[in-house]
Enzyme design. Sequence first.
Site, PDB file in Angstrom:
ATOM      1  N   HIS A 152       0.826  -1.199   0.000  1.00 26.68           N
ATOM      2  CA  HIS A 152       0.000   0.000   0.000  1.00 26.68           C
ATOM      3  C   HIS A 152       0.866   1.259   0.000  1.00 26.68           C
ATOM      4  CE1 HIS A 152      -3.247  -2.754   1.214  1.00 26.68           C
ATOM      5  NE2 HIS A 152      -4.082  -1.807   0.834  1.00 26.68           N
ATOM      6  N   LYS A 156      -0.823   4.870   4.888  1.00 23.42           N
ATOM      7  CA  LYS A 156      -1.740   3.944   5.561  1.00 23.42           C
ATOM      8  C   LYS A 156      -1.259   3.751   6.998  1.00 23.42           C
ATOM      9  CE  LYS A 156      -3.832  -0.619   4.848  1.00 23.42           C
ATOM     10  NZ  LYS A 156      -5.195  -0.102   5.037  1.00 23.42           N
TER      11      LYS A 156
END
Lengths: 266, 266, 266, 266
Positions: A152, A156
Amino acid sequence: MTIPVASATPSPVPETINVAVLGAAGRMGRTVCDAIEAAAGLELVARYDAGDDFSVVRESGAHVAVDFTVPGVTEANVHALLDAGIHAVVGTTGWTDESRQRVREHLAQPAVAAARTGVLIAPNFGLSAVLAMTFAARAARYFESVEVIELHHPDKIDAPSGTARHTAAAIAAARADAGMAPSPDATETGHDARGADVDGVRVHAVRLRGLVAHEEILFGNVGEQLSIRQDSFDRVSFMPGVLLAVREVVTRPGLTVGLENVLDLS
Amino acid sequence: MTIPVASATPSPVPETINVAVLGAAGRMGRTVCDAIEAAAGLELVARYDAGDDFSVVRESGAHVAVDFTVPGVTEANVHALLDAGIHAVVGTTGWTDESRQRVREHLAQPAVAAARTGVLIAPNFGLSAVLAMTFAARAARYFESVEVIELHHPDKIDAPSGTARHTAAAIAAARADAGMAPSPDATETGHDARGADVDGVRVHAVRLRGLVAHEEILFGNVGEQLSIRQDSFDRVSFMPGVLLAVREVVTRPGLTVGLENVLDLS
Amino acid sequence: MTIPVASATPSPVPETINVAVLGAAGRMGRTVCDAIEAAAGLELVARYDAGDDFSVVRESGAHVAVDFTVPGVTEANVHALLDAGIHAVVGTTGWTDESRQRVREHLAQPAVAAARTGVLIAPNFGLSAVLAMTFAARAARYFESVEVIELHHPDKIDAPSGTARHTAAAIAAARADAGMAPSPDATETGHDARGADVDGVRVHAVRLRGLVAHEEILFGNVGEQLSIRQDSFDRVSFMPGVLLAVREVVTRPGLTVGLENVLDLS
Amino acid sequence: MTIPVASATPSPVPETINVAVLGAAGRMGRTVCDAIEAAAGLELVARYDAGDDFSVVRESGAHVAVDFTVPGVTEANVHALLDAGIHAVVGTTGWTDESRQRVREHLAQPAVAAARTGVLIAPNFGLSAVLAMTFAARAARYFESVEVIELHHPDKIDAPSGTARHTAAAIAAARADAGMAPSPDATETGHDARGADVDGVRVHAVRLRGLVAHEEILFGNVGEQLSIRQDSFDRVSFMPGVLLAVREVVTRPGLTVGLENVLDLS
């Protein structure tokens, strides 16, 4: 769409499905509105957001409502939709076993059951993500080893991702069903490099500028590997799944959890 | 190949390079023997292993010796080779700053220096592994984010692999030289999924039945990725690097550490 | 920035580099303007586009101009910039050997040479793309086999991509320099599956909805593989390369072709 | 195992399955023999090869025979096995619609049908290959674009591989069933880089020293990708599939084509 309780006839699938969007002013909601307006056979009849009166939805003629709101209101929205005889497609997070059970009970009430109203709650509308997870669970029993890597963007805050946890748990359950031993692992030093343990499945989280949301499931036997990878580059990638859900929910009375349950994967 | 100390003339590169293999009965040694026997311009003149008298090597006419023995004897072997005027290519692990320094001092002795004897110590003879590491270090300053994933068979007892540690350290050094900040990472929960920290670079270790030895270096900027991956399926993959080292060491007096330093990568 | 010819002193690198953007109203030009405005040490002093008078640029105080215009005007722009003593960074396509040669001759004129003006023409400002290509060319001589796969969105009309052709040609040249045989290939039936032949290197073009611009170079030896992959998801990914070029061109008099030549890859 | 026709009782699954191997002296056959000898619940009771009398098999007490012979004899072997009341697992290639039909007819003969004898013919026993193909066919209807890349060692003479053709054909059939348009492709120049056309699906064949047999299926929608990859490094990777087939064929009377049909993938 409101069907008299006396009638035993189930509601037919309408030729054009009228759709209301709840959370229409949010980023996801706006994308959903655009997608519905562009889709054949669907018509956007209401945009509802915080502060609006629910009559906007109730009196819109909507057959289906799509809820991308916030955890604090999504359950109340679904109960209001059921009272109004409107099918619900829900992408908002925060659902628990208890809140899902309350929806099941509401759906079982005679008037709602007779109207054959459907609710589809899906944690993920990405077809690639849902298929990767489903295929991984099905492949799980045929490989000695399995690990999950999720990748990701670096903003995050949680690791591993909910999707990766869900995938690992489904794999672990499938392996347990098949009576399999844990994946072999002789590691004696350096356990911190071996990722998180989710139900006995190792999950690694990579954070890299330029990425969005990606998952890879790696399976291994002696002499062979199977890898399933999915990449989500943009929230627009969830729209085919949302549209599919809108079209399917009208034919599926009761509660369905997970987009995979409306896909034809046999 | 034994050059009289009085001579100022450097040893010429022989047309056919005679090669002795130390540790010839081991798995790696046997593979090296096979590769040398099959290589043009090289001739295997001695197979030496534990229990043999070193005169087998000294009197073999070897120009170069390849050492794949064990940490406990490799340094003594190299000093004996230098005394015999034989170039050394060393793949055995266990070398330290101190043992390398003792070799440098031996190489600086007038007789050895005059003979222009060369020693090449390489932790890895895999061209794909060495190139991946070298390219990664060179790319490091141009990307905001970087992480390393190494993948090995599940019988490996240490994590992360030495190659991955070495790669991460080289990347970290290159980033420090360029005055770069650490890779961005907003992780608040789930640090155990984020891999080991090697000099500020995250390294993930995957263990999977069917794999041998693999490494992937992932770089990210806004809107772009660079990935460098290498796969070693078989120890035979180290042979091109060993043969290259044998051919290069005769032209490189002194100590060279790392196969990358005999590759032409400009 | 216009330096009297008599002076032997080269122009110093300014503390803040003033930048003009040519083609400022185009999609790429607007992205460049945003990037320059956000960059430390750079100041956007002119936005020039079709229909504007060139005095906008000439009188802007620009040290460097970035040209993302169209093939029909880019060469004339560069000559006008040289006359104005402004360094040029050029991302517009359509340059030929002849047009580059005319720029070299202009740069060799005494007044321009004395001003140490620099021109950098780059077909690609993506760091990942440029690094992939450069590393691939350097790795080429160490592997028996090599093939190139490029992957793009399905609206692309040409195949293989210019970047892939360029990469394959650079690999082929490096292999020829090293006296290597072609990659082995026993294919007897099904040549249409084996991709395009670019200077003897096989290049495969994949077209897939959801992709942007990607390239993978695969190298193989017995028992090992090296893979270099780059992904460009967004034109914003070219900005680090453009900013680097702006900062480097002021220190590099004469013509430089290719971003790789201003990178530090040793 | 030979059951009197009069009996309506199906043959029970034996506790230990006795196995004969046909083609036992071939490379695949020897690997199968080793695998069966090492497997729990299976016992190797006959090794049969060219030149042996078939009574070796018939009188061995084998419940199941595994045939890895050659196209010219495999069909005759299967008919002989059916006459002997022995289940057959067949990995030999060269089967046609006609030869399969003849086996179906033999299986339908009253005595054979009563014995509930099973035949499993599989073009591929690699679990990763079979799963990749099966998942790809199931995913096919959910993505706008799809292409197949197969990668093999450079000594392979045909392209694309049979597995890749089979995969592409299954994807094409699934897309046709779902009424989908072809994958979008605006290519105007450079069609030779776009791979082979198998039923409208593009298939690319890569040949690289060091590879064995690999396949990747790439799916794309706006904003997302799904990739399924399988790697076969060694023929030993087919053994789990062969053992699974041996255990399953005794419970599946009639003809089964394809290992996927004995896997539990729901």
